[in-house]
Every structure is written in structure tokens, then in C-alpha cells.
Scaffold this active site. Structure first.
Site, PDB file in Angstrom:
ATOM      1  N   ALA A   8       5.248  -5.286  -2.520  1.00  0.00           N
ATOM      2  CA  ALA A   8       5.903  -4.298  -3.171  1.00  0.00           C
ATOM      3  C   ALA A   8       7.325  -4.026  -2.488  1.00  0.00           C
ATOM      4  O   ALA A   8       7.391  -4.503  -1.278  1.00  0.00           O
ATOM      5  CB  ALA A   8       5.086  -3.020  -3.388  1.00  0.00           C
ATOM      6  N   GLY A  24       1.555  -6.668  -2.449  1.00  0.00           N
ATOM      7  CA  GLY A  24       1.666  -6.733  -3.633  1.00  0.00           C
ATOM      8  C   GLY A  24       1.591  -8.484  -4.079  1.00  0.00           C
ATOM      9  O   GLY A  24       1.451  -8.739  -5.021  1.00  0.00           O
ATOM     10  N   GLU A  71      -1.442  -9.872  -4.168  1.00  0.00           N
ATOM     11  CA  GLU A  71      -2.157  -9.358  -5.447  1.00  0.00           C
ATOM     12  C   GLU A  71      -1.541 -10.144  -6.554  1.00  0.00           C
ATOM     13  O   GLU A  71      -2.528 -10.173  -7.523  1.00  0.00           O
ATOM     14  CB  GLU A  71      -2.050  -7.674  -5.431  1.00  0.00           C
ATOM     15  CG  GLU A  71      -2.527  -7.173  -4.252  1.00  0.00           C
ATOM     16  CD  GLU A  71      -2.339  -5.699  -4.211  1.00  0.00           C
ATOM     17  OE1 GLU A  71      -1.367  -5.276  -4.082  1.00  0.00           O
ATOM     18  OE2 GLU A  71      -3.427  -4.987  -4.340  1.00  0.00           O
ATOM     19  N   GLU A 125      -1.291  -3.627   3.720  1.00  0.00           N
ATOM     20  CA  GLU A 125      -0.875  -2.234   3.333  1.00  0.00           C
ATOM     21  C   GLU A 125      -1.005  -1.006   4.306  1.00  0.00           C
ATOM     22  O   GLU A 125      -0.542  -0.077   4.331  1.00  0.00           O
ATOM     23  CB  GLU A 125      -1.212  -1.980   1.845  1.00  0.00           C
ATOM     24  CG  GLU A 125      -0.859  -2.518   0.666  1.00  0.00           C
ATOM     25  CD  GLU A 125      -1.253  -3.854   0.462  1.00  0.00           C
ATOM     26  OE1 GLU A 125      -1.959  -4.669   1.200  1.00  0.00           O
ATOM     27  OE2 GLU A 125      -0.778  -4.483  -0.584  1.00  0.00           O
TER      28      GLU A 125
END
Ligand code: 3H9
Length: 693
Positions: free
Chosen positions: A62, A101, A104, A124
Site C-alpha cells: 500500500a 498489499g 495480498e 505490516e
């Protein structure tokens, strides 16, 4: 141009995420990825899609710079759900790195391949959050509960090879062209007639994480993200996929709002900001092809090891053959340990020792070196003598560096005919492991010498922080101040053990008296002797530290210091220490609560740090933070002393200092910068922003 390109040939759609430098999943990328997936779903000529990253990696996660701002549509979990729900198969083709992310997104794809050497991870928790786009629910469905929990709670990445074994990926690509490898595998999958295979619809994992959770809780020292992340992973066993996703979202939001998240993200950006210095912007560093190291003790050998590991040949000079032999042995042991840790190939170790390392006893051997680092005994006289000799043998234009941790670099430079080439490179011990490097820019240091030091740091994999000349530079100068505050508390009645405990509970790796034992009480004694001439009549000497020194309790090396290590490597509290401390006290004793201990310790640290910034010794508050995170065991999740001070409140710190000054106004004098910022209602962070980016 869209940050996600769509290209179709031979029924294979290639979706390339192109958002330099790390293809972070910014709002624009999320929107473009969602559009590209819809386009693929509707494209009658496309039967399979490949998602890959442009440049040197897949997707770095992210976009961290969006954290703390209002969320912008589409959310990453929605984009990944669109990938997973696509009726046609989608393949993730991963190279370089897939983090957070980014991984992910790959978990939401139906098939995954990675190129050899790729790193895949969910880091994270190192940012104070947890995987918030399905990682805690999809990863356990692929690799099992325990393996997923371990990966998520540690934040540590795994290699593509390990990921294949674990079932995280399905295929290891060949060659070094990710696009070619991906197209070839996608064509194979098409030929096999594979269909979409949503991870979220795979069977829920079974198992129990309560033991892992209890272990993690016990060693967390207040850090919340790893334990919370485990709770999210555990939800995958008892809840449906949809409810597990909702639980992940709830816990993710909870962590997003914590000061720990803010502290860890501050640390992330601060570490990358220390090398951004206006004074070296656009200045070419000098070329460094060979390092000279003078002195082969722990420090010199560590510096040499660090250079060898980075591929830099080293000439190391010691005073006689025996000392040179010992230095070579230390370096060999360091390299053997690097092999054991998997950081060095065993064959390469032999080459480094036999070819890249030259040990000598004659300074003339240093003549070809481009940068010479002195790591001899910490005495001005000795260092000046070494520098006079270096001045005579070093080639013109060579950089002359001192590894002093306290001494005046200007005075060292002054004995040479080339003070413009002299700089301080303060490594921390063990130098081949610790990442921090204080770069001490002296009065006459040329800008290209400073640029060279920063370039060397990058090459050695260090985190460089610029410091100015003063006794102890950034870290040791501040350390000496808060150590004094701790010593005053001991003189006034606090037990050194109570102080260590309170400081550990705050989150430090060690308390100050454990640090003394590790460094050796003789070091502190020698420093006090060196500074004896500067002692002010109102300074209070740590008489108990002298008493321990004179009793031969020098710390770990003599098995006794503040603690007794004779039958416990961790150290036991010792009544003999308490007796010596009590005898050395002259004033009446009083009690200290843990809360007061921490308030005094931190106020002293922040106050001196404010002076260090105010005097220009540190360029910005963030430089102090990075020094403390990497050199002094400061809890990372608190962001560093200056970031912590902003969250505690500068006005409160000032009030604490004024309260303590009622008893001792000599030691507790507020730093002008602290007073100025507190009076304005400003923060240290406001000074960071002025200079960064
Ligand atoms: C996440 O994904 C949450 C999700 O689970 C849930 C969402 C709902 N964002 O390190 P470098 C910048 S959390 C924004 O020097 P390298 C960095 O600041 C995220 N910017 O390169 C620097 O900028 P500058 C999980 C980022 O090659 C530049 O890129 N992901 C981001 O040595 C180069 O960085 C992570 O925690 C980012 N995500 O290493 C991964 N990442 O040039 C964090 C980097 O202006 N990133 N930047 O100073 C890394 O670990 C390394 O950057 C990486 C590349 C290994 C990717």
C-alpha cells in the site's frame, strides 16, 4: 498515462503496474487496476490474465504516504475481491519483491509464480498495522495456520524457493525476464484448461495460536501490532471468509489509529530522510575502490568485515605481526558467522580472506587506499600521531577518516596538511552488524568528502546520519546527559535495578546499568577521568560507579558489574552492588516510582537532544530519532525520542524540567529550542518538514 497498462496477445492479457519507485498501491493504481480487471473480464479475446510489476519489483505494498489521510475509493480489499471474483483465471507473476498489499494482490490471484530470489512478505506489523487486504485470511488458507501466523507476526519475508515449498506460490519462473516467464507459464496453464481458483473459497485452516500468542505477548514490551495480527489470523479458523475479512478490517482500523503506527511510519520515512542533505545534493562523491583500516581490534576488524562483505578490498595495518594475525582471526570469525547466518557464500569467504584482505605492519601498505579509517585507541594523542603518519603516506585526494566516538575531529584534522579530506566515521559495535553510522563533518571537511562518506555508507548497507563536531556527537553526547539523570536518581535513593526495569518497561532493549555492564565500567571510568578538568563544582559525581570500578566489578567481562553473571548469563541482581551503592551515597535517600524514573530519564534525553538540534550538531530532530533507534535500543514503535516528545507534549516536558530544577537547577536547565517550541505550541516535527523533500 494510466499506472496500469493493459496489453493483449495470444489470448493472454498482461496487466502491468507501473508506479515508480516501488509500484505502491496508491489510489490511482487501485482505480486503474480495478479498471484493468473489468476490461479483462469483458475482453472476449482474452482467456487468462497476468498481473506483474514494471521495473525492479512486483509491488511494494500500500502507499504508506496515504496513511493517516482520509481513505480514498476504491479500497484495496475491494480491488482484490474483484480480481478473486473474476470468472477467468488471473495469474500473479512476481519478481524482485512483493510486500504487504503487493503480496495480498498476489494472494487474491488464482495462480502465483515468482522468479528465483524474489522476496515475498507481509511486513505490516513493522509499520504498526496488520495485513488489511485479506492477507490474514487468505495466507492461512494457502500455507496453513502456523506458517501464516509466523510470517505475519514476524513481518519477515521468505524467498521464492521457500514460498514454493510452503504452497504460497505454484511455480518458480525460469531465466531473468519475468514477462517472458509469465507468458510461457500462462500459455501452459491455458493449455491445461485451468479455471479461476479463488483463495477465499478454499477450506478454512484449523489449529490454535494460543501458545504463540502467549509467547509473543510476553516479549512484546508494549508493542501491539504483532499480537493483534495473530488475533486476525486466528479468526480465519473460526469465522467464514467474509466474517474473517470483516474482523481483519476491524482490527486493521484499530491499529491504524494508534500512536504506535504513527511512530513506526515516522521511523520508516526518517531512516530514508537522513541521507537527503542539501549540502551534498548534486555533489559527486570521490571514487572508493580500496579501504585502509588502521587498528585491528574489535572495531577495526568489524569495519574491515563490513567493507569485505560489501565487496570492497581492505588493507589493514596493525603495529606488529601478532596483532595483525589476531585482526585476521577476528575477521575470519566474523565472516564465518556471516556464513552461518546465510549472509555469505562459503566459497566467497575464502576469496575475501585470501585475496581481498591484506594485513600489514607498515603504513606504506596504505598508500593505494582511497579511504583510510583509523580505529585505534580512543586518545587524542594517539589519534593525532596516527593522522600525522597517514598524512605522510596517503595518496593525494584520499579520504582520511577517524572512528572516534567522542573526540574533536577538528583537532585531529589539524595535524594533517589536508584538513579538507578529514571526516569522522563513527561506526557502532559490532561494526559489521550495527547499521548506524554517524558521519561527523568537521570544520574544514570538503563537501565531496561528505558525499563520499554517504556513498560509502550506502555501499556498506548502513544508515548514515550527519553529525557536527562536539564531545560525543549526537548519540554519545545525549547518552551522557540522560545517564547523568539516571546516576542522580541512584545517588538520591533509586536502585539501579529499579531504573533498568522501568526503562525496559518503557520499551528500551536494555536499561542504562545493563548497558554499563556490557560496555565495561572501565570505559565510563576512563571517560570521567578524561573529562575531570571540565567538571563544574555543582556536578554530582557518580561515586557508586567509581566504587564498583575500584572493587574490580567491570561488568560482563569480569562476570560482575552492576549485575552478577557468574551463574546466569543474563545477570542477577546482587546485594553486594546495593551495599556498595548505599555506601557511596552521601545524601538522604528517597523513593522513586517507575513513572518518575521514566519522566526524568526522558526529559534529560529530550532536553539534551533539543540542544543538539539547536546547536546544529544534528541537522533535524529526525536525525536524532534515527541515531537512537539504531544505536541506543530506543523502542522503534515510539518513533525515537523526538517523535515521542511530540506525542507526550513539549509543554509537559518543559514543565517536568522546571519541576526537577526546583531541587537541582544546575543540571535541569531547559534547552532554548525546547522552550521556544513549547512556548509557540510547535513540535519537533515542524522542523523536520522544513528540510525534508
Ligand atoms: C500495506 O501494504 C498495508 C496493506 O496490508 C493493507 C492496505 C489496506 N509506500 O526503501 P527504498 C518509497 S503496508 C510509499 O529506498 P529499496 C521510499 O520512501 C505497506 N512509498 O527502496 C523511498 O522514497 P524516497 C507494506 C514507499 O529498493 C522510495 O520508495 N509494505 C513505499 O531499498 C524507495 O524506497 C512495506 O512495508 C510504500 N509502500 O527497497 C514495504 N515503499 O526515494 C516498504 C517504499 O523519496 N518498503 N517507498 O526516499 C520497503 O520495504 C522497501 O522500500 C522496498 C524497496 C523493499 C520495497
Amino acid at each position: 498515462m494510466s499506472p496500469v497498462r493493459y496489453a493483449l496477445s495470444d489470448r493472454i492479457a498482461v496487466l502491468t503496474v507501473d508506479n515508480p519507485p516501488v509500484n505502491a498501491l496508491s489510489q490511482a493504481v487501485r482505480a486503474a487496476l480495478a479498471d484493468a480487471v473489468s476490461r479483462f473480464a469483458a475482453d472476449e479475446d482474452a482467456e487468462i490474465a497476468v498481473i506483474l510489476g514494471a521495473g525492479r519489483l512486483f509491488i511494494g505494498g500500500a502507499d504508506i504516504s496515504e496513511f493517516g489521510k482520509p481513505p480514498a475509493d476504491p479500497w484495496l480489499p475491494e480491488v482484490i475481491a474483484a480480481i478473486e471474483d473474476c470468472p477467468k483465471p488471473i495469474v500473479a507473476a512476481i519478481h524482485g519483491t512483493a510486500l504487504g498489499g503487493g503480496l495480498e494482490v498476489a494472494l487474491g490471484c488464482h495462480w502465483r509464480m515468482a522468479m528465483p530470489g524474489t522476496k515475498l512478505g507481509l511486513p505490516e506489523v513493522t509499520l504498526g498495522i496488520l495485513p488489511g487486504a485479506g492477507g490474514t485470511q487468505r495466507l492461512p488458507r494457502l500455507v496453513g495456520l502456523q506458517a501464516a501466523a509466523k510470517m505475519i507476526a514476524s513481518g519477515k519475508p521468505m524467498t521464492a524457493e521457500a514460498a514454493l515449498d510452503a504452497g504460497l506460490i505454484d511455480h518458480l519462473g525460469q531465466g531473468d525476464d519475468v514477462l517472458a516467464a509469465a507468458r510461457s507459464w500462462a500459455a501452459d496453464l491455458l493449455a491445461q484448461g485451468v479455471v479461476a481458483r479463488p483463495t477465499g473459497r478454499m477450506a478454512a485452516p484449523s489449529g490454535d495460536l494460543s501458545d504463540m500468542r502467549a509467547g509473543m505477548q510476553a516479549k512484546s514490551r508494549g508493542e501491539v501490532a504483532p499480537v493483534t495480527a495473530l488475533d486476525a489470523v486466528a479468526a480465519s479458523t473460526s469465522l467464514s471468509f467474509a466474517d474473517g475479512m470483516a474482523e481483519e478490517r476491524r482490527l486493521f482500523r484499530e491499529l491504524m489509529d494508534t500512536p504506535q503506527r504513527a511512530g513506526l511510519i515516522h521511523a520508516f520515512f526518517a531512516e530514508r530522510a537522513t541521507a537527503k542533505l542539501p549540502e551534498i545534493a548534486g555533489i559527486a562523491p570521490r571514487e572508493i575502490d580500496r579501504l585502509g583500516v588502521i587498528g585491528g581490534g574489535t572495531m577495526g576488524a568489524g569495519i574491515a568485515t563490513s567493507a569485505l562483505l560489501a565487496g570492497l578490498p581492505v588493507v589493514l595495518v596493525e603495529r606488529d605481526e601478532a596483532a595483525a594475525g589476531r585482526a585476521r582471526d577476528t575477521i575470519a570469525a566474523n565472516l564465518a558467522a556471516a556464513v552461518k547466518r546465510g549472509k555469505l557464500d562459503p566459497d566467497r569467504r575464502d576469496t575475501l580472506l585470501d585475496v581481498s584482505l591484506v594485513t600489514a605492519t607498515d603504513y606504506d601498505a596504505l598508500a593505494p587506499a582511497d579511504l583510510l579509517i583509523e580505529a585505534v585507541f580512543e586518545s587524542m594523542e594517539v589519534k593525532q600521531e596516527v593522522f600525522a603518519r597517514l598524512d605522510a603516506v596517503a595518496r593525494p585526494g584520499a579520504v582520511l577518516a577517524t572512528n572516534t566516538s567522542y573526540l574533536d575531529v577538528d583537532a585531529i584534522a589539524a595535524v594533517t596538511s589536508r584538513p579538507q579530506d578529514v571526516i569522522g566515521l563513527h561506526f557502532f559495535s559490532p561494526a559489521h552488524i550495527m547499521k548506524l553510522l554517524e558521519i561527523v563533518v568537521a570544520r574544514d571537511t570538503a563537501p565531496d568528502v561528505t558525499a563520499t562518506a554517504f556513498a560509502l555508507a550506502r555501499r556498506l548497507g548502513k544508515i548514515p546520519v550527519r553529525a557536527g563536531v562536539c564531545d560525543g556527537f549526537i548519540g554519545n553526547r545525549i547518552l551522557s546527559h540522560y545517564r547523568t539523570a539516571a546516576d542522580h536518581m541512584v545517588l538520591d535513593g533509586a536502585s539501579p535495578y529499579a531504573i533498568d526495569r522501568a526503562i525496559r518497561d518503557f520499551g528500551f532493549a536494555m536499561g542504562p546499568y545493563q548497558v554499563s555492564d556490557l560496555a565495561g565500567l572501565d570505559i565510563g571510568f576512563a571517560t570521567r577521568q578524561r573529562k575531570a578538568a571540565d567538571v563544574h563544582p555543582r556536578d554530582r559525581a557518580p561515586t557508586f560507579a567509581d566504587a564498583l570500578y575500584h572493587a574490580g566489578r567491570l561488568g560482563r567481562k569480569t562476570k560482575r558489574g552492576y549485575y552478577d553473571y557468574s551463574d546466569d548469563p543474563k545477570g542477577r541482581e546482587d546485594t553486594e552492588t546495593l551495599r556498595l551503592v548505599q555506601e557511596a551515597r552521601t545524601d538522604a535517600s528517597r523513593e522513586f516510582t517507575d513513572e518518575e524514573i521514566v519522566r526524568r530519564y526522558m526529559a534529560a534525553m529530550v532536553n539534551e537532544a533539543a540542544r543538539v538540534v539547536g546547536d546544529g550538531i544534528a541537522s533535524r530532530p529526525l536525525d536524532v530519532d534515527v541515531v537512537f533507534l539504531h544505536g541506543y535500543g530506543f523502542p522503534r514503535w515510539r518513533g525515537g525520542p523526538m517523535h515521542w516528545a511530540d506525542t507526550y507534549g513539549l509543554d509537559r516536558i518543559l514543565a517536568d524540567i522546571r519541576e526537577f530544577a526546583r531541587d537541582d537547577d544546575h543540571f535541569w536547565q531547559p534547552a532554548p529550542l525546547l522552550t521556544e517550541l513549547a512556548d509557540k505550541g510547535a513540535t519537533f516535527e515542524s522542523l523536520n518538514r522544513k528540510d525534508t523533500k
